[in-house]
Design a protein around this motif. Structure first.
Motif, mmCIF file in Angstrom:
data_model
loop_
_atom_site.group_PDB
_atom_site.id
_atom_site.type_symbol
_atom_site.label_atom_id
_atom_site.label_comp_id
_atom_site.label_asym_id
_atom_site.label_seq_id
_atom_site.Cartn_x
_atom_site.Cartn_y
_atom_site.Cartn_z
ATOM 1 N N GLY A 1 3.609 -8.459 -2.784
ATOM 2 C CA GLY A 1 3.827 -7.541 -2.693
ATOM 3 C C GLY A 1 4.339 -5.847 -2.436
ATOM 4 O O GLY A 1 4.823 -5.627 -3.349
ATOM 5 N N GLY A 2 4.432 -6.025 -1.231
ATOM 6 C CA GLY A 2 5.732 -4.946 -0.430
ATOM 7 C C GLY A 2 6.686 -5.075 -1.068
ATOM 8 O O GLY A 2 7.389 -4.270 -0.626
ATOM 9 N N ALA A 3 7.475 -6.136 -1.053
ATOM 10 C CA ALA A 3 9.184 -6.358 -1.657
ATOM 11 C C ALA A 3 9.366 -5.512 -2.804
ATOM 12 O O ALA A 3 10.674 -5.071 -2.664
ATOM 13 C CB ALA A 3 9.036 -8.152 -2.101
ATOM 14 N N ARG A 4 8.360 -4.820 -3.617
ATOM 15 C CA ARG A 4 8.650 -4.397 -4.860
ATOM 16 C C ARG A 4 9.270 -2.881 -4.539
ATOM 17 O O ARG A 4 10.132 -2.222 -4.732
ATOM 18 C CB ARG A 4 7.664 -4.316 -5.536
ATOM 19 C CG ARG A 4 7.403 -3.339 -7.501
ATOM 20 C CD ARG A 4 6.680 -2.485 -7.648
ATOM 21 N NE ARG A 4 6.292 -3.922 -7.646
ATOM 22 C CZ ARG A 4 4.830 -4.601 -8.293
ATOM 23 N NH1 ARG A 4 3.853 -3.418 -9.220
ATOM 24 N NH2 ARG A 4 4.387 -5.521 -9.123
ATOM 25 N N ALA A 5 8.037 -2.292 -2.748
ATOM 26 C CA ALA A 5 9.132 -1.500 -2.594
ATOM 27 C C ALA A 5 10.282 -0.960 -1.861
ATOM 28 O O ALA A 5 10.867 -0.513 -1.638
ATOM 29 C CB ALA A 5 7.653 -0.835 -1.501
ATOM 30 N N VAL A 6 10.489 -2.674 -1.234
ATOM 31 C CA VAL A 6 11.583 -3.469 -0.876
ATOM 32 C C VAL A 6 13.024 -2.744 -1.323
ATOM 33 O O VAL A 6 13.672 -1.971 -1.131
ATOM 34 C CB VAL A 6 11.803 -4.178 -0.415
ATOM 35 C CG1 VAL A 6 13.451 -4.360 0.508
ATOM 36 C CG2 VAL A 6 10.665 -4.270 1.307
ATOM 37 N N LEU A 7 12.368 -3.093 -2.376
ATOM 38 C CA LEU A 7 13.831 -3.500 -3.715
ATOM 39 C C LEU A 7 13.669 -1.677 -4.798
ATOM 40 O O LEU A 7 14.662 -1.620 -4.747
ATOM 41 C CB LEU A 7 13.042 -4.165 -5.051
ATOM 42 C CG LEU A 7 13.193 -5.875 -4.431
ATOM 43 C CD1 LEU A 7 12.510 -6.271 -6.207
ATOM 44 C CD2 LEU A 7 14.816 -6.139 -4.276
ATOM 45 N N ALA A 8 12.527 -0.898 -4.407
ATOM 46 C CA ALA A 8 12.835 0.266 -4.770
ATOM 47 C C ALA A 8 13.637 1.222 -4.704
ATOM 48 O O ALA A 8 13.991 2.302 -4.384
ATOM 49 C CB ALA A 8 11.266 0.264 -4.787
ATOM 50 N N SER A 9 13.623 0.821 -3.048
ATOM 51 C CA SER A 9 14.458 1.566 -1.978
ATOM 52 C C SER A 9 15.273 1.031 -1.502
ATOM 53 O O SER A 9 16.817 2.068 -1.016
ATOM 54 C CB SER A 9 13.530 1.553 -0.617
ATOM 55 O OG SER A 9 14.219 -0.403 0.562
ATOM 56 N N GLY B 1 0.768 -1.174 -0.317
ATOM 57 C CA GLY B 1 -0.033 -0.114 0.074
ATOM 58 C C GLY B 1 0.857 1.180 -0.142
ATOM 59 O O GLY B 1 2.204 1.125 -0.631
ATOM 60 N N GLN B 2 0.295 2.438 0.283
ATOM 61 C CA GLN B 2 1.170 3.913 0.144
ATOM 62 C C GLN B 2 2.131 3.329 1.212
ATOM 63 O O GLN B 2 1.786 3.668 2.282
ATOM 64 C CB GLN B 2 -0.305 4.599 0.577
ATOM 65 C CG GLN B 2 0.264 5.730 0.731
ATOM 66 C CD GLN B 2 -0.828 7.525 1.165
ATOM 67 O OE1 GLN B 2 -1.393 6.743 0.674
ATOM 68 N NE2 GLN B 2 -0.066 8.052 2.174
ATOM 69 N N ILE B 3 3.411 4.106 1.466
ATOM 70 C CA ILE B 3 4.631 3.975 2.049
ATOM 71 C C ILE B 3 5.256 5.766 1.946
ATOM 72 O O ILE B 3 5.072 6.074 0.470
ATOM 73 C CB ILE B 3 5.678 2.744 1.271
ATOM 74 C CG1 ILE B 3 5.256 1.629 1.623
ATOM 75 C CG2 ILE B 3 6.681 3.359 2.376
ATOM 76 C CD1 ILE B 3 6.085 0.695 1.627
ATOM 77 N N GLY B 4 4.881 6.351 2.747
ATOM 78 C CA GLY B 4 5.594 7.552 2.369
ATOM 79 C C GLY B 4 7.044 7.659 2.013
ATOM 80 O O GLY B 4 7.886 6.661 2.631
ATOM 81 N N PRO B 5 7.898 8.659 1.923
ATOM 82 C CA PRO B 5 8.887 8.877 1.861
ATOM 83 C C PRO B 5 9.693 8.583 2.627
ATOM 84 O O PRO B 5 11.391 7.798 2.752
ATOM 85 C CB PRO B 5 9.745 10.243 1.316
ATOM 86 C CG PRO B 5 8.416 10.684 1.940
ATOM 87 C CD PRO B 5 7.185 9.964 1.680
ATOM 88 N N ASP B 6 9.470 8.338 4.350
ATOM 89 C CA ASP B 6 10.755 7.492 5.264
ATOM 90 C C ASP B 6 9.930 7.075 6.361
ATOM 91 O O ASP B 6 10.807 6.609 6.887
ATOM 92 C CB ASP B 6 9.837 9.252 5.978
ATOM 93 C CG ASP B 6 11.079 11.034 5.329
ATOM 94 O OD1 ASP B 6 12.061 10.859 5.532
ATOM 95 O OD2 ASP B 6 10.589 12.027 5.604
ATOM 96 N N ASP B 7 9.104 6.227 5.945
ATOM 97 C CA ASP B 7 8.326 6.049 6.526
ATOM 98 C C ASP B 7 9.482 4.408 6.910
ATOM 99 O O ASP B 7 8.958 4.027 7.496
ATOM 100 C CB ASP B 7 7.442 4.744 5.364
ATOM 101 C CG ASP B 7 5.861 5.515 5.096
ATOM 102 O OD1 ASP B 7 5.783 6.575 6.632
ATOM 103 O OD2 ASP B 7 4.685 5.423 4.753
ATOM 104 N N LEU B 8 10.147 3.832 5.912
ATOM 105 C CA LEU B 8 11.163 2.587 6.014
ATOM 106 C C LEU B 8 12.504 3.174 7.298
ATOM 107 O O LEU B 8 12.220 2.485 7.591
ATOM 108 C CB LEU B 8 11.520 2.093 4.684
ATOM 109 C CG LEU B 8 11.017 0.877 3.843
ATOM 110 C CD1 LEU B 8 11.256 1.266 2.575
ATOM 111 C CD2 LEU B 8 10.720 -0.604 4.450
ATOM 112 N N ASN B 9 12.519 4.188 6.730
ATOM 113 C CA ASN B 9 14.046 4.848 7.570
ATOM 114 C C ASN B 9 12.839 4.695 9.596
ATOM 115 O O ASN B 9 14.260 4.079 9.512
ATOM 116 C CB ASN B 9 14.865 5.675 6.814
ATOM 117 C CG ASN B 9 15.688 5.756 5.643
ATOM 118 O OD1 ASN B 9 15.722 4.847 5.400
ATOM 119 N ND2 ASN B 9 15.008 6.877 5.158
#
Length: 242
Positions: free
Chosen positions: A52-60, A30-38
């Protein structure tokens, strides 16, 4: 180091895929802000993606330590970038990928990102799993708030004047200290009295008679809530029977 088994042959039995003594970050599609992972990676030992969260992880620029889900949201190119021993498919369609991940990890706390701000039905399903998987504490980081299932008791030193919203997913009762409108003596129900838009007078203490209450506090309180769960300032529900 992310401890995990080499093989899970029968995921329908809720095998623990990841067991950690430290918090885990769980990433959804879903929606992930620019600072959420950090914000959620400090002090964690494992980065888990729900399908599908793996895509956001890879994009980071990172690789997920573990990917759990039915894999219907991952593109072949994404799968090829992730080592096979990090992929744990659970093919059943009766539960969401968030639920699949939450029931197959065991940690003092799960920090979830990418599970809010998208479709309303997805959001409701996340809330359902937070309550169903009551034995696994989990904080869901949203754009403006942190959402979690209230444990048997918790002490939160939030800033005075902070919004503290309480929403019952089932009939619940309990006691409170530090809220402008106490919940003592009240019955909260999803189709009856609810407790949204309450406010803190200082440190908030909740004591619940049973599971089923969602708590929402400002996003800025993420560290306060995290420390409450990790420093002995919160109880823990046992797993539901059955």
């Amino acid at each position: 180091m992310c401890p995990k088994p080499e093989n899970v042959t029968n995921a329908s039995k809720n095998d623990v895929i990841v067991r950690s003594d430290n918090p885990i970050t769980l990433v959804g599609g879903g929606q992930i802000g620019p600072d959420d992972l950090n914000l959620t990676l400090n002090g964690v030992s494992c980065l888990v993606a729900a399908d599908g969260g793996a895509r956001a992880v890879l994009a980071s620029g990172r690789l997920p330590d573990v990917v759990i889900g039915d894999f219907d949201s991952l593109q072949p190119g994404d799968l090829q970038r992730i080592p096979e021993d990090r992929l744990f498919p659970i093919r059943e369609q009766d539960t969401t990928d968030f639920d699949k991940a939450l029931r197959n990890v065991e940690a003092p706390l799960v920090l979830g990102v990418g599970f809010s701000g998208a479709r309303v039905d997805h959001q409701l399903a996340v809330f359902n799993s937070l309550v169903r998987r009551q034995e696994q504490p989990c904080l869901v980081l949203g754009e403006r708030e942190v959402i979690f299932h209230a444990p048997p008791w918790i002490r939160l030193p939030v800033t005075p004047g902070s919004v503290v919203s309480l929403f019952p997913m089932r009939r619940v009762t309990g006691r409170s200290q530090g809220l402008e409108w106490p919940i003592d003596g009240l019955v909260l129900e999803p189709d009856g009295r609810i407790g949204t838009s309450n406010r803190s007078l200082g440190e908030v203490v909740l004591e619940m008679e049973g599971p089923g209450l969602l708590v929402m506090v400002p996003r800025e309180a993420l560290e306060v809530v995290t420390q409450a769960f990790l420093s002995g300032q919160a109880g823990r529900w046992p797993a539901r029977a059955g």
